[in-house]
Scaffold this motif. Sequence first.
Motif, PDB file in Angstrom:
ATOM      1  N   ALA A 129       5.135  -2.779  -0.723  1.00 34.67           N
ATOM      2  CA  ALA A 129       6.480  -2.269  -0.437  1.00 34.67           C
ATOM      3  C   ALA A 129       6.529  -0.752  -0.595  1.00 34.67           C
ATOM      4  CB  ALA A 129       7.505  -2.939  -1.352  1.00 34.67           C
ATOM      5  N   ILE A 130       5.878  -0.231  -1.621  1.00 33.51           N
ATOM      6  CA  ILE A 130       5.831   1.222  -1.819  1.00 33.51           C
ATOM      7  C   ILE A 130       5.126   1.893  -0.655  1.00 33.51           C
ATOM      8  CG2 ILE A 130       4.821   3.049  -3.248  1.00 33.51           C
ATOM      9  CD1 ILE A 130       5.397   1.208  -5.684  1.00 33.51           C
ATOM     10  N   HIS A 131       3.992   1.339  -0.234  1.00 28.91           N
ATOM     11  CA  HIS A 131       3.260   1.923   0.890  1.00 28.91           C
ATOM     12  C   HIS A 131       4.067   1.828   2.184  1.00 28.91           C
ATOM     13  CE1 HIS A 131      -0.818   1.536  -1.316  1.00 28.91           C
ATOM     14  NE2 HIS A 131      -0.229   2.681  -1.559  1.00 28.91           N
ATOM     15  N   ARG A 132       4.802   0.736   2.374  1.00 27.98           N
ATOM     16  CA  ARG A 132       5.646   0.590   3.567  1.00 27.98           C
ATOM     17  C   ARG A 132       6.712   1.686   3.576  1.00 27.98           C
ATOM     18  NH1 ARG A 132       7.475  -4.252   2.740  1.00 27.98           N
ATOM     19  NH2 ARG A 132       5.641  -5.215   3.635  1.00 27.98           N
ATOM     20  N   TYR A 133       7.345   1.902   2.441  1.00 29.19           N
ATOM     21  CA  TYR A 133       8.346   2.969   2.344  1.00 29.19           C
ATOM     22  C   TYR A 133       7.715   4.321   2.663  1.00 29.19           C
ATOM     23  CZ  TYR A 133      11.093   6.657   0.282  1.00 29.19           C
ATOM     24  OH  TYR A 133      11.766   7.830   0.088  1.00 29.19           O
ATOM     25  N   GLN A 134       6.562   4.620   2.047  1.00 32.17           N
ATOM     26  CA  GLN A 134       5.923   5.912   2.245  1.00 32.17           C
ATOM     27  C   GLN A 134       5.495   6.128   3.696  1.00 32.17           C
ATOM     28  OE1 GLN A 134       2.797   5.882  -0.692  1.00 32.17           O
ATOM     29  NE2 GLN A 134       4.190   6.479  -2.339  1.00 32.17           N
ATOM     30  N   GLN A 135       5.082   5.066   4.356  1.00 36.27           N
ATOM     31  CA  GLN A 135       4.642   5.160   5.738  1.00 36.27           C
ATOM     32  C   GLN A 135       5.797   5.531   6.665  1.00 36.27           C
ATOM     33  OE1 GLN A 135       2.911   1.547   7.178  1.00 36.27           O
ATOM     34  NE2 GLN A 135       2.485   2.377   9.199  1.00 36.27           N
ATOM     35  N   TYR A 136       6.991   5.017   6.377  1.00 32.52           N
ATOM     36  CA  TYR A 136       8.116   5.199   7.290  1.00 32.52           C
ATOM     37  C   TYR A 136       9.204   6.150   6.784  1.00 32.52           C
ATOM     38  CZ  TYR A 136       6.208   1.344   9.955  1.00 32.52           C
ATOM     39  OH  TYR A 136       5.386   0.544  10.710  1.00 32.52           O
ATOM     40  N   ARG A 137       9.035   6.763   5.621  1.00 32.34           N
ATOM     41  CA  ARG A 137      10.119   7.579   5.054  1.00 32.34           C
ATOM     42  C   ARG A 137      10.486   8.769   5.928  1.00 32.34           C
ATOM     43  NH1 ARG A 137       6.564   9.331   0.078  1.00 32.34           N
ATOM     44  NH2 ARG A 137       4.969  10.396   1.266  1.00 32.34           N
ATOM     45  N   ASP A 138       9.554   9.322   6.678  1.00 39.03           N
ATOM     46  CA  ASP A 138       9.839  10.469   7.532  1.00 39.03           C
ATOM     47  C   ASP A 138       9.992  10.077   9.000  1.00 39.03           C
ATOM     48  OD1 ASP A 138       9.720  12.183   5.332  1.00 39.03           O
ATOM     49  OD2 ASP A 138       7.534  12.347   5.512  1.00 39.03           O
TER      50      ASP A 138
ATOM     51  N   ALA B  22       5.105   7.678  -5.948  1.00 36.09           N
ATOM     52  CA  ALA B  22       3.802   7.694  -6.620  1.00 36.09           C
ATOM     53  C   ALA B  22       2.687   7.420  -5.609  1.00 36.09           C
ATOM     54  CB  ALA B  22       3.775   6.655  -7.729  1.00 36.09           C
ATOM     55  N   ASP B  23       1.558   8.086  -5.792  1.00 38.75           N
ATOM     56  CA  ASP B  23       0.409   7.950  -4.893  1.00 38.75           C
ATOM     57  C   ASP B  23      -0.517   6.873  -5.463  1.00 38.75           C
ATOM     58  OD1 ASP B  23      -1.629   8.256  -3.088  1.00 38.75           O
ATOM     59  OD2 ASP B  23      -2.205  10.270  -3.751  1.00 38.75           O
ATOM     60  N   LEU B  24      -0.440   5.671  -4.899  1.00 34.67           N
ATOM     61  CA  LEU B  24      -1.202   4.527  -5.411  1.00 34.67           C
ATOM     62  C   LEU B  24      -2.211   4.046  -4.389  1.00 34.67           C
ATOM     63  CD1 LEU B  24       1.841   2.483  -6.761  1.00 34.67           C
ATOM     64  CD2 LEU B  24       0.485   4.182  -7.976  1.00 34.67           C
ATOM     65  N   ALA B  25      -3.416   3.732  -4.853  1.00 36.04           N
ATOM     66  CA  ALA B  25      -4.415   3.130  -3.971  1.00 36.04           C
ATOM     67  C   ALA B  25      -4.002   1.696  -3.640  1.00 36.04           C
ATOM     68  CB  ALA B  25      -5.780   3.134  -4.652  1.00 36.04           C
ATOM     69  N   THR B  26      -4.418   1.214  -2.490  1.00 41.29           N
ATOM     70  CA  THR B  26      -4.015  -0.134  -2.076  1.00 41.29           C
ATOM     71  C   THR B  26      -4.669  -1.222  -2.920  1.00 41.29           C
ATOM     72  OG1 THR B  26      -5.734  -0.124  -0.384  1.00 41.29           O
ATOM     73  CG2 THR B  26      -3.525   0.514   0.303  1.00 41.29           C
ATOM     74  N   ASP B  27      -5.820  -0.927  -3.524  1.00 42.39           N
ATOM     75  CA  ASP B  27      -6.501  -1.960  -4.318  1.00 42.39           C
ATOM     76  C   ASP B  27      -6.283  -1.801  -5.820  1.00 42.39           C
ATOM     77  OD1 ASP B  27      -8.025   0.308  -4.539  1.00 42.39           O
ATOM     78  OD2 ASP B  27      -9.936  -0.681  -4.181  1.00 42.39           O
ATOM     79  N   LEU B  28      -5.220  -1.107  -6.198  1.00 41.01           N
ATOM     80  CA  LEU B  28      -4.822  -1.027  -7.605  1.00 41.01           C
ATOM     81  C   LEU B  28      -4.466  -2.426  -8.095  1.00 41.01           C
ATOM     82  CD1 LEU B  28      -3.766   0.422 -10.173  1.00 41.01           C
ATOM     83  CD2 LEU B  28      -1.601   0.708  -8.966  1.00 41.01           C
ATOM     84  N   ARG B  29      -4.907  -2.777  -9.310  1.00 44.54           N
ATOM     85  CA  ARG B  29      -4.595  -4.096  -9.868  1.00 44.54           C
ATOM     86  C   ARG B  29      -3.763  -3.932 -11.130  1.00 44.54           C
ATOM     87  NH1 ARG B  29     -10.088  -6.162 -11.059  1.00 44.54           N
ATOM     88  NH2 ARG B  29     -10.376  -3.961 -11.347  1.00 44.54           N
ATOM     89  N   MET B  30      -2.691  -4.708 -11.183  1.00 45.04           N
ATOM     90  CA  MET B  30      -1.817  -4.753 -12.346  1.00 45.04           C
ATOM     91  C   MET B  30      -1.535  -6.229 -12.626  1.00 45.04           C
ATOM     92  SD  MET B  30       0.863  -1.707 -11.358  1.00 45.04           S
ATOM     93  CE  MET B  30       1.280  -2.408  -9.770  1.00 45.04           C
ATOM     94  N   PRO B  31      -2.409  -6.917 -13.351  1.00 47.89           N
ATOM     95  CA  PRO B  31      -2.233  -8.362 -13.533  1.00 47.89           C
ATOM     96  C   PRO B  31      -0.936  -8.745 -14.221  1.00 47.89           C
ATOM     97  CG  PRO B  31      -4.155  -7.563 -14.750  1.00 47.89           C
ATOM     98  CD  PRO B  31      -3.592  -6.411 -14.012  1.00 47.89           C
TER      99      PRO B  31
END
Length: 154
Positions: A13-22, A54-63
């Motif tokens: 969801a964060i990446h989707r927002y960042q992709q389309y925010r502009d 926040a700049d997050l990698a797509t393969d970040l893991r937060m169990p």
Amino acid sequence: MLIEKRDQRLIRAIHRYQQYRDARGLWGRLCCAWGKLGHEIWSLLSGSDINREADLATDLRMPHPTGIVMHRNARVGANCLIMQHVTLGEIEGGKAPVIEDGVYIGAGARILGGVTIGKGARIGANAVVLQDVPADATAVGVPARIMPPKKTPE
């Protein structure tokens, strides 16, 4: 079921927002709104406070993403593992931590200020990191101190 892989859904969801925010136009605005809504829903379900900028990698893991707080300028590299109740925040001046690839951050750790955590480093549970941690090092304690590497018997 609904809350399975909530960390990955939140990051998406964060990446989707960042992709389309502009983005301009109706489609761009709708996709941006969809990302914002997803961020709000998954933040609520996961109990975390990760800024959409926040700049997050797509393969970040937060169990266990409960209680994770990230500053808007925080950067987290690929293949990192962040446990519950971790804070990546600023002290003063607006600088936020930079977490390089392959870092493990234990439960309850606080990483504050414009510090850099090197590739493959490990941060112990409840550590308060206020200084840079070199690559492949371990930091533990309050305030965190760098532990010497273990010597392997020959």
